[in-house]
Design an enzyme around this catalytic site. Structure first.
Site, PDB file in Angstrom:
ATOM      1  CG  HIS A  16     140.931  54.941  66.991  1.00 34.93           C
ATOM      2  ND1 HIS A  16     140.437  53.701  66.689  1.00 34.93           N
ATOM      3  CD2 HIS A  16     141.912  54.729  67.903  1.00 34.93           C
ATOM      4  CE1 HIS A  16     141.090  52.772  67.396  1.00 34.93           C
ATOM      5  NE2 HIS A  16     141.985  53.383  68.139  1.00 34.93           N
ATOM      6  CG  ASP A  24     137.111  53.012  68.448  1.00 34.83           C
ATOM      7  OD1 ASP A  24     137.330  53.628  67.396  1.00 34.83           O
ATOM      8  OD2 ASP A  24     136.934  51.788  68.492  1.00 34.83           O
TER       9      ASP A  24
END
Ligand SMILES: *[C@@H]1O[C@H](CO)[C@@H](O)[C@H](O)[C@H]1NC(C)=O
Ligand SMILES: *[C@@H]1O[C@H](CO)[C@@H](O)[C@H](O)[C@H]1NC(C)=O
Ligand SMILES: *[C@@H]1O[C@H](CO)[C@@H](O)[C@H](O)[C@H]1NC(C)=O
Ligand SMILES: *[C@@H]1O[C@H](CO)[C@@H](O)[C@H](O)[C@H]1NC(C)=O
Ligand SMILES: *[C@@H]1O[C@H](CO)[C@@H](O)[C@H](O)[C@H]1NC(C)=O
Ligand SMILES: CC(=O)N[C@H]1CO[C@H](CO)[C@@H](O)[C@@H]1O
Length: 463
Positions: free
Chosen positions: A291, A268
């Site tokens: 991310h 993430d």
């Protein structure tokens, strides 16, 4: 005359001091006698014994817990001496807790996790307040329980919870291993809860985390909540690209943070900056996979979110969903202000520059007019390759993004991909300055943002 006067002053002083010593020693002896009737006289290392004749004050009160100099002789509290087995199988939580409690009372103490041992630690809270200069020295490996079911239900929020610490350091060449692989694949209710942090700091100030590795957390690796004065440097965070919800560093309601010289790659966000954060300086970070570096999602469930004074510079981002991103939920309130992204090298990043005021983690979120206000966001030297589109500035009609700066943006399609999309700019106002690649960035920002801002501002919140 003058000499006489001096002499008389000297003798007066002498006389007074003799009187003072005599009287005080009498008082002291009396006090002692009185005292010894009930209990043994208190032992004090400086006590001269019975015939000393002169008096001494009682033992000095313990020094207040200020941040004085580090004691020259530091005290080491090795978990092995507190009964830890270090075999990676036995539960060493109690030993760590005992070492912690002992060290907590001594200024300048070190809790040592020695190298070449593996310590299995169940969810635990290491709490202060402790004496200043406490160090947790991690040279060996700290292991979380690997089975999802072996986590107590009450501890589904974090593994190692640091609470109420002030002036505390974690360092060492060791590894904190969250053994999260079972969590990533599990579909159980426990593993679906998105709250687990490997290391979590709560209400802690002046904290350094350096040199260690944090790997394979069930979810977030390192979280700071309601804290301040945080310095993170030279750490490595890693978990596989396909591990869901594994943030690297997560900051919430935390001020005065420096994150530097670290490598972060996970499933993430590499770094996630949430509501209530201000004065955060991120630099010399390698990020990827994951991310990217994110502010938000902010304003979820119509909450007020305030984020300001953020600098992210001299970073390198590869193989991520975004490079530098600001995401807010519709219906939220508050503001993101004074943010600088400077000198980011991006490589194979899907969308290097993102502002998304329509952030939604499901397929449909209701369109709302309120939004977290975004202003004063500067992008300078964002250079490298994208694999989907160069930029995506999706601001709302109701609360447009204002005072956006785009300077020296050079984004080219990645040679290893195809089917690219054009950059998008909606309701974004500010100034751009060459060099700008693709050149469409130059027409991206509208002017007159100040007028727009004046109209759009609702001010039904306080940051
Ligand atoms: C603890 O306080 C001392 C003295 O002010 C300071 O030098 C040191 O950097 C502090 N440590 C941390 C981790 O903030
Ligand atoms: C960074 O951490 C590693 C160990 O994890 C250590 O060997 C190295 O000396 C550290 N570098 C600096 C500059 O402190
Ligand atoms: C913007 O943020 C920077 C970095 O934190 C800070 O130095 C500066 O004072 C801030 N500017 C304003 C106007 O608050
Ligand atoms: C980031 O890089 C620039 C250019 O090399 C340099 O001037 C600046 O000091 C760096 N920032 C930090 C915090 O090291
Ligand atoms: C951008 O604006 C256009 C035109 O108003 C709209 O159709 C589109 O949905 C907007 N895109 C986003 C992502 O906000
Ligand atoms: C879910 C939804 O309808 N979102 C829309 C809200 O409005 C913006 C801007 O007009 C659209 O881009 C979204 O798709």
């Amino acid at each position: 005359m003058k000499r006489n006067k001096n002499l008389s002053i000297v003798s007066l002083v002498l006389l007074l001091s003799i009187l003072f010593i005599a009287s005080s020693s009498t008082v002291s002896v009396d006090a002692r006698k009185h005292h010894s009737k009930k209990t043994k006289p208190h032992k004090h290392p400086k006590d001269k014994g019975e015939n000393g004749g002169s008096s001494f004050p009682g033992p000095a009160p313990a020094p207040p817990a200020d941040y004085g100099p580090v004691p020259t002789q530091s005290s080491i509290f090795d978990v092995l001496f507190f009964g830890a087995k270090g075999d990676g199988v036995s539960d060493d939580s109690k030993a760590l807790l005992a070492a912690w409690k002992a060290a907590c009372k001594i200024p300048g103490a070190t809790v040592e996790i020695p190298s070449e041992f593996k310590f299995l630690i169940n969810p635990i809270t290491l709490q202060g307040p402790c004496m200043p200069h406490l160090v947790l020295q991690i040279d060996g490996t700290v292991l979380a329980p690997s089975k999802v079911g072996s986590w107590p239900k009450s501890s589904l929020f974090q593994w190692i919870n640091f609470k109420w610490l002030h002036n505390f350091t974690i360092q060492g060449s060791g590894t904190v291993d969250g053994q999260g692989s079972n969590w990533w694949s599990s579909t159980s209710a426990a593993s679906q809860s998105k709250h687990i942090k490997a290391l979590r700091f709560y209400s802690s100030y002046d904290v350094n985390v350096r040199d260690i590795k944090i790997i394979d957390s069930p979810q977030c690796h390192l979280k700071f909540d309601s804290s301040g004065g945080v310095k993170i440097s030279n750490i490595t965070i890693s978990s596989p690209a396909d591990s869901p919800n594994t943030d690297g560093i997560h900051l919430q309601n935390t001020q005065d943070v420096q994150i530097q010289h670290s490598n972060i790659g996970c499933g993430d966000d590499c770094i996630s900056i949430q509501a209530g954060c201000t004065n955060v300086h991120v630099h010399h970070i390698n990020c990827g996979p994951g991310h990217g570096i994110s502010l938000g999602g902010l304003g979820k469930d119509e909450t007020i979110a305030c984020v300001s004074n953020i600098v992210v510079e001299n970073i390198s981002v590869q193989n991520t969903l975004s490079g530098v991103r600001i995401k807010t939920w519709q219906g939220g309130r508050g503001s993101v202000k004074n943010v600088t992204f400077r000198n980011a090298r991006v490589s194979d990043v899907k969308v290097p520059i993102i502002i998304d005021q329509f952030y939604c983690d499901k397929s449909f979120c209701k369109n709302q007019t309120k939004a977290v206000e975004i202003s004063g966001v500067k992008y300078d030297q964002i250079i490298g390759t994208y694999s989907v589109k160069p930029f995506h500035l999706a601001c709302s009609n109701g609360v447009p993004c204002t005072d956006i700066g785009l300077t020296d943006i050079q984004l080219n399609p990645s040679p290893s991909h195809q089917g690219f999309q054009k950059g998008l700019c909606n309701n974004s106002y500010g100034k751009s300055r060459a060099p700008l690649v693709p050149s469409s960035i130059d027409y991206c920002l509208g002017s007159g943002g100040d007028a727009v801002r004046r109209i759009s501002r609702s001010h039904d919140y306080v940051c």
